[in-house]
Write a protein that holds these residues in place. Structure first.
Motif, PDB file in Angstrom:
ATOM      1  N   PRO A 124       0.828  -1.214   0.000  1.00 63.09           N
ATOM      2  CA  PRO A 124       0.000   0.000   0.000  1.00 63.09           C
ATOM      3  C   PRO A 124       0.859   1.259   0.000  1.00 63.09           C
ATOM      4  O   PRO A 124       0.519   2.250  -0.646  1.00 63.09           O
ATOM      5  N   GLU A 125       2.009   1.210   0.685  1.00 66.02           N
ATOM      6  CA  GLU A 125       2.897   2.376   0.744  1.00 66.02           C
ATOM      7  C   GLU A 125       3.443   2.721  -0.648  1.00 66.02           C
ATOM      8  O   GLU A 125       3.498   3.888  -1.035  1.00 66.02           O
ATOM      9  N   GLU A 126       3.851   1.681  -1.369  1.00 67.42           N
ATOM     10  CA  GLU A 126       4.387   1.908  -2.719  1.00 67.42           C
ATOM     11  C   GLU A 126       3.312   2.458  -3.646  1.00 67.42           C
ATOM     12  O   GLU A 126       3.568   3.354  -4.449  1.00 67.42           O
ATOM     13  N   VAL A 127       2.108   1.933  -3.515  1.00 69.79           N
ATOM     14  CA  VAL A 127       1.012   2.392  -4.368  1.00 69.79           C
ATOM     15  C   VAL A 127       0.689   3.860  -4.072  1.00 69.79           C
ATOM     16  O   VAL A 127       0.542   4.667  -4.994  1.00 69.79           O
ATOM     17  N   VAL A 128       0.626   4.198  -2.779  1.00 69.37           N
ATOM     18  CA  VAL A 128       0.329   5.578  -2.390  1.00 69.37           C
ATOM     19  C   VAL A 128       1.393   6.524  -2.939  1.00 69.37           C
ATOM     20  O   VAL A 128       1.081   7.545  -3.573  1.00 69.37           O
ATOM     21  N   ALA A 129       2.655   6.175  -2.723  1.00 72.07           N
ATOM     22  CA  ALA A 129       3.747   7.064  -3.142  1.00 72.07           C
ATOM     23  C   ALA A 129       3.765   7.207  -4.665  1.00 72.07           C
ATOM     24  O   ALA A 129       3.854   8.315  -5.195  1.00 72.07           O
ATOM     25  N   ARG A 130       3.668   6.092  -5.346  1.00 74.08           N
ATOM     26  CA  ARG A 130       3.711   6.095  -6.806  1.00 74.08           C
ATOM     27  C   ARG A 130       2.537   6.866  -7.400  1.00 74.08           C
ATOM     28  O   ARG A 130       2.711   7.701  -8.292  1.00 74.08           O
ATOM     29  N   ASN A 131       1.325   6.605  -6.915  1.00 73.22           N
ATOM     30  CA  ASN A 131       0.163   7.310  -7.440  1.00 73.22           C
ATOM     31  C   ASN A 131       0.233   8.798  -7.152  1.00 73.22           C
ATOM     32  O   ASN A 131      -0.150   9.617  -7.980  1.00 73.22           O
ATOM     33  N   TYR A 132       0.719   9.135  -5.968  1.00 65.46           N
ATOM     34  CA  TYR A 132       0.815  10.560  -5.640  1.00 65.46           C
ATOM     35  C   TYR A 132       1.755  11.258  -6.618  1.00 65.46           C
ATOM     36  O   TYR A 132       1.436  12.305  -7.171  1.00 65.46           O
ATOM     37  N   ILE A 133       2.910  10.661  -6.833  1.00 67.82           N
ATOM     38  CA  ILE A 133       3.891  11.298  -7.720  1.00 67.82           C
ATOM     39  C   ILE A 133       3.352  11.402  -9.148  1.00 67.82           C
ATOM     40  O   ILE A 133       3.456  12.442  -9.794  1.00 67.82           O
ATOM     41  N   ILE A 134       2.746  10.329  -9.629  1.00 69.36           N
ATOM     42  CA  ILE A 134       2.297  10.321 -11.018  1.00 69.36           C
ATOM     43  C   ILE A 134       1.016  11.130 -11.208  1.00 69.36           C
ATOM     44  O   ILE A 134       0.922  11.960 -12.110  1.00 69.36           O
ATOM     45  N   LYS A 135       0.031  10.915 -10.346  1.00 71.09           N
ATOM     46  CA  LYS A 135      -1.274  11.534 -10.585  1.00 71.09           C
ATOM     47  C   LYS A 135      -1.332  12.971 -10.074  1.00 71.09           C
ATOM     48  O   LYS A 135      -1.985  13.818 -10.673  1.00 71.09           O
ATOM     49  N   GLU A 136      -0.714  13.244  -8.936  1.00 71.10           N
ATOM     50  CA  GLU A 136      -0.781  14.599  -8.379  1.00 71.10           C
ATOM     51  C   GLU A 136       0.295  15.511  -8.946  1.00 71.10           C
ATOM     52  O   GLU A 136       0.204  16.728  -8.847  1.00 71.10           O
ATOM     53  N   GLN A 137       1.329  14.914  -9.516  1.00 75.30           N
ATOM     54  CA  GLN A 137       2.398  15.692 -10.128  1.00 75.30           C
ATOM     55  C   GLN A 137       2.885  16.839  -9.240  1.00 75.30           C
ATOM     56  O   GLN A 137       2.709  18.015  -9.601  1.00 75.30           O
ATOM     57  N   PRO A 138       3.472  16.516  -8.098  1.00 77.30           N
ATOM     58  CA  PRO A 138       4.006  17.583  -7.255  1.00 77.30           C
ATOM     59  C   PRO A 138       5.029  18.428  -8.029  1.00 77.30           C
ATOM     60  O   PRO A 138       5.673  17.933  -8.957  1.00 77.30           O
ATOM     61  N   ASP A 139       5.122  19.690  -7.643  1.00 72.31           N
ATOM     62  CA  ASP A 139       6.061  20.586  -8.331  1.00 72.31           C
ATOM     63  C   ASP A 139       7.495  20.151  -8.109  1.00 72.31           C
ATOM     64  O   ASP A 139       8.374  20.467  -8.891  1.00 72.31           O
ATOM     65  N   LEU A 140       7.708  19.448  -7.003  1.00 71.74           N
ATOM     66  CA  LEU A 140       9.062  18.996  -6.706  1.00 71.74           C
ATOM     67  C   LEU A 140       9.019  17.722  -5.870  1.00 71.74           C
ATOM     68  O   LEU A 140       8.190  17.579  -4.972  1.00 71.74           O
ATOM     69  N   ILE A 141       9.921  16.803  -6.174  1.00 72.18           N
ATOM     70  CA  ILE A 141      10.141  15.632  -5.325  1.00 72.18           C
ATOM     71  C   ILE A 141      11.474  15.842  -4.628  1.00 72.18           C
ATOM     72  O   ILE A 141      12.490  16.073  -5.291  1.00 72.18           O
ATOM     73  N   ILE A 142      11.454  15.795  -3.304  1.00 72.98           N
ATOM     74  CA  ILE A 142      12.717  15.779  -2.572  1.00 72.98           C
ATOM     75  C   ILE A 142      12.963  14.338  -2.178  1.00 72.98           C
ATOM     76  O   ILE A 142      12.231  13.764  -1.380  1.00 72.98           O
ATOM     77  N   ASN A 143      13.969  13.732  -2.781  1.00 74.84           N
ATOM     78  CA  ASN A 143      14.326  12.360  -2.459  1.00 74.84           C
ATOM     79  C   ASN A 143      15.297  12.397  -1.276  1.00 74.84           C
ATOM     80  O   ASN A 143      16.434  12.829  -1.404  1.00 74.84           O
ATOM     81  N   ILE A 144      14.784  11.976  -0.106  1.00 77.84           N
ATOM     82  CA  ILE A 144      15.637  11.945   1.084  1.00 77.84           C
ATOM     83  C   ILE A 144      16.423  10.645   1.066  1.00 77.84           C
ATOM     84  O   ILE A 144      15.851   9.548   0.998  1.00 77.84           O
ATOM     85  N   ILE A 145      17.734  10.784   1.104  1.00 75.18           N
ATOM     86  CA  ILE A 145      18.614   9.620   1.084  1.00 75.18           C
ATOM     87  C   ILE A 145      19.374   9.543   2.402  1.00 75.18           C
ATOM     88  O   ILE A 145      19.881  10.557   2.882  1.00 75.18           O
ATOM     89  N   ASP A 146      19.422   8.351   2.981  1.00 73.74           N
ATOM     90  CA  ASP A 146      20.295   8.114   4.130  1.00 73.74           C
ATOM     91  C   ASP A 146      21.700   7.917   3.572  1.00 73.74           C
ATOM     92  O   ASP A 146      22.018   6.877   3.010  1.00 73.74           O
ATOM     93  N   ALA A 147      22.526   8.953   3.728  1.00 71.19           N
ATOM     94  CA  ALA A 147      23.865   8.940   3.128  1.00 71.19           C
ATOM     95  C   ALA A 147      24.748   7.859   3.746  1.00 71.19           C
ATOM     96  O   ALA A 147      25.730   7.428   3.141  1.00 71.19           O
ATOM     97  N   SER A 148      24.378   7.401   4.950  1.00 67.90           N
ATOM     98  CA  SER A 148      25.186   6.362   5.589  1.00 67.90           C
ATOM     99  C   SER A 148      24.820   4.981   5.047  1.00 67.90           C
ATOM    100  O   SER A 148      25.441   3.976   5.397  1.00 67.90           O
ATOM    101  N   ASN A 149      23.797   4.951   4.199  1.00 63.45           N
ATOM    102  CA  ASN A 149      23.346   3.721   3.534  1.00 63.45           C
ATOM    103  C   ASN A 149      23.100   4.008   2.063  1.00 63.45           C
ATOM    104  O   ASN A 149      22.113   3.545   1.484  1.00 63.45           O
ATOM    105  N   ILE A 150      24.003   4.788   1.497  1.00 63.57           N
ATOM    106  CA  ILE A 150      23.700   5.405   0.202  1.00 63.57           C
ATOM    107  C   ILE A 150      23.471   4.381  -0.915  1.00 63.57           C
ATOM    108  O   ILE A 150      22.577   4.541  -1.738  1.00 63.57           O
ATOM    109  N   GLU A 151      24.244   3.307  -0.896  1.00 58.66           N
ATOM    110  CA  GLU A 151      24.144   2.348  -1.994  1.00 58.66           C
ATOM    111  C   GLU A 151      22.739   1.757  -2.079  1.00 58.66           C
ATOM    112  O   GLU A 151      22.139   1.678  -3.153  1.00 58.66           O
ATOM    113  N   ARG A 152      22.202   1.379  -0.924  1.00 56.00           N
ATOM    114  CA  ARG A 152      20.860   0.799  -0.928  1.00 56.00           C
ATOM    115  C   ARG A 152      19.797   1.854  -1.255  1.00 56.00           C
ATOM    116  O   ARG A 152      18.843   1.589  -1.977  1.00 56.00           O
TER     117      ARG A 152
END
Ligand code: GDP
Ligand code: K
Ligand code: MG
Length: 275
Positions: A67-95
């Motif tokens: 459900p989390e993936e569906v919510v996130a994906r649909n929000y990004i695609i259907k709502e088209q936010p003006d910006l996505i901030i991708n928060i990355i844990d730099a201490s786990n950057i590869e994953r």
């Protein structure tokens, strides 16, 4: 008129910490329609422009399996936010970059907030921000959300991007030749299909090859076109002896593996933590 900004990242990458630091305490908390996934919205602090920040559920991937993936994906695609901030844990950057690899494929305005830089510094690792920007095609702001560091720079860049949104559409990273050829073939077929304009065509074509249920359900193909797609899938499956989704997963990881030592210097690769 206001801007919508979405925070997207793995669980425990620091999204909520960043959300709180970026909005102050006032947040509206509810649920996403139809699912018991928390929805949190707040106003970006200290700005004249009205910018709403949405804390999307933590995800590892944009496949529609949770459900989390569906919510996130649909929000990004259907709502088209003006910006996505991708928060990355730099201490786990590869994953964490595995999700980034998928996010840039959506062709939406995206920047990276490279969080937990305090941990990276403590370890004596060094992240080459320019290399990261170059290999993923997005701007990067280093932050430590828990230490209140880098947030002003992040807000500044976020607002700059919101105002000039068209200029920073991301681009898909290259997959291997045979996959790219198959994607091109599907794109040709999709030209006759009535596909919701919110979808990025290349992304949609790749999902057709992966037989993503949500995407496939929107197609209304002639039997000839269906056969072409079937052939594309069979060719890839035969060449790699794997299903298309797994082929693509592997190629995403290969891309990250190829560039990780250029991006992170003195990497403590043994320090992988599982959450
Ligand atoms: P979320 O699951 O993405 O919402 O992540 P949280 O905001 O809940 O953060 C996960 C954990 O990481 C919490 O214990 C935070 O206190 C911690 N954390 C968040 N940002 C930072 C940071 O910049 N540095 C450090 N050292 N810890 C952080
Ligand atoms: K958490
Ligand atoms: Mg959270």
């Amino acid at each position: 008129m206001g801007y919508n900004i979405a925070l997207v990242g793995n669980p425990n990458s620091g999204k909520t910490t960043a959300f709180n630091a970026l909005t102050g305490s006032k947040a509206y908390v509810g649920n996403w329609p139809g699912v018991t996934v928390e929805k949190k919205e707040g106003r970006l602090r200290g700005t004249k422009e009205e910018a709403t920040l949405v804390d999307l559920p933590g995800i590892y991937s944009l496949s529609p399996y949770t459900p989390e993936e569906v919510v996130a994906r649909n929000y990004i695609i259907k709502e088209q936010p003006d910006l996505i901030i991708n928060i990355i844990d730099a201490s786990n950057i590869e994953r964490n970059l595995y999700l980034t690899h998928q996010l840039v494929e959506l062709g939406r305005p995206t920047i990276i907030a490279l969080n937990m830089m305090d941990i990276v510094e403590k370890r004596g690792e060094k992240i080459d921000l320019k290399a990261l920007e170059k290999r993923f095609g997005v701007k990067v702001v280093p932050i430590s959300a828990a230490k209140n560091k880098g947030l002003e720079e992040l807000i500044k860049l976020a607002l700059e991007v919101c105002v000039a949104k068209v200029q920073i559409k991301t681009e898909a990273l290259p997959l291997e030749k045979s996959v790219e050829v198959a994607i091109e073939e599907v794109i040709t077929i999709l030209q006759d299909q009535k596909i919701d304009a919110h979808y990025d065509t290349r992304w949609f074509a790749l999902k057709v090859l992966e037989q993503d249920k949500e995407v496939v359900a929107q197609l209304n193909l002639s039997s000839a076109d269906n056969q072409v797609i079937k052939n594309c899938i069979e060719q890839l499956t035969a060449e790699y002896e794997d299903d298309v989704e797994s082929i693509v997963i592997n190629q995403r990881y290969e891309y990250i593996t190829k560039y990780i030592n250029e991006i992170v210097k003195n990497r403590m690769s043994h320090k992988v933590t599982l959450s």
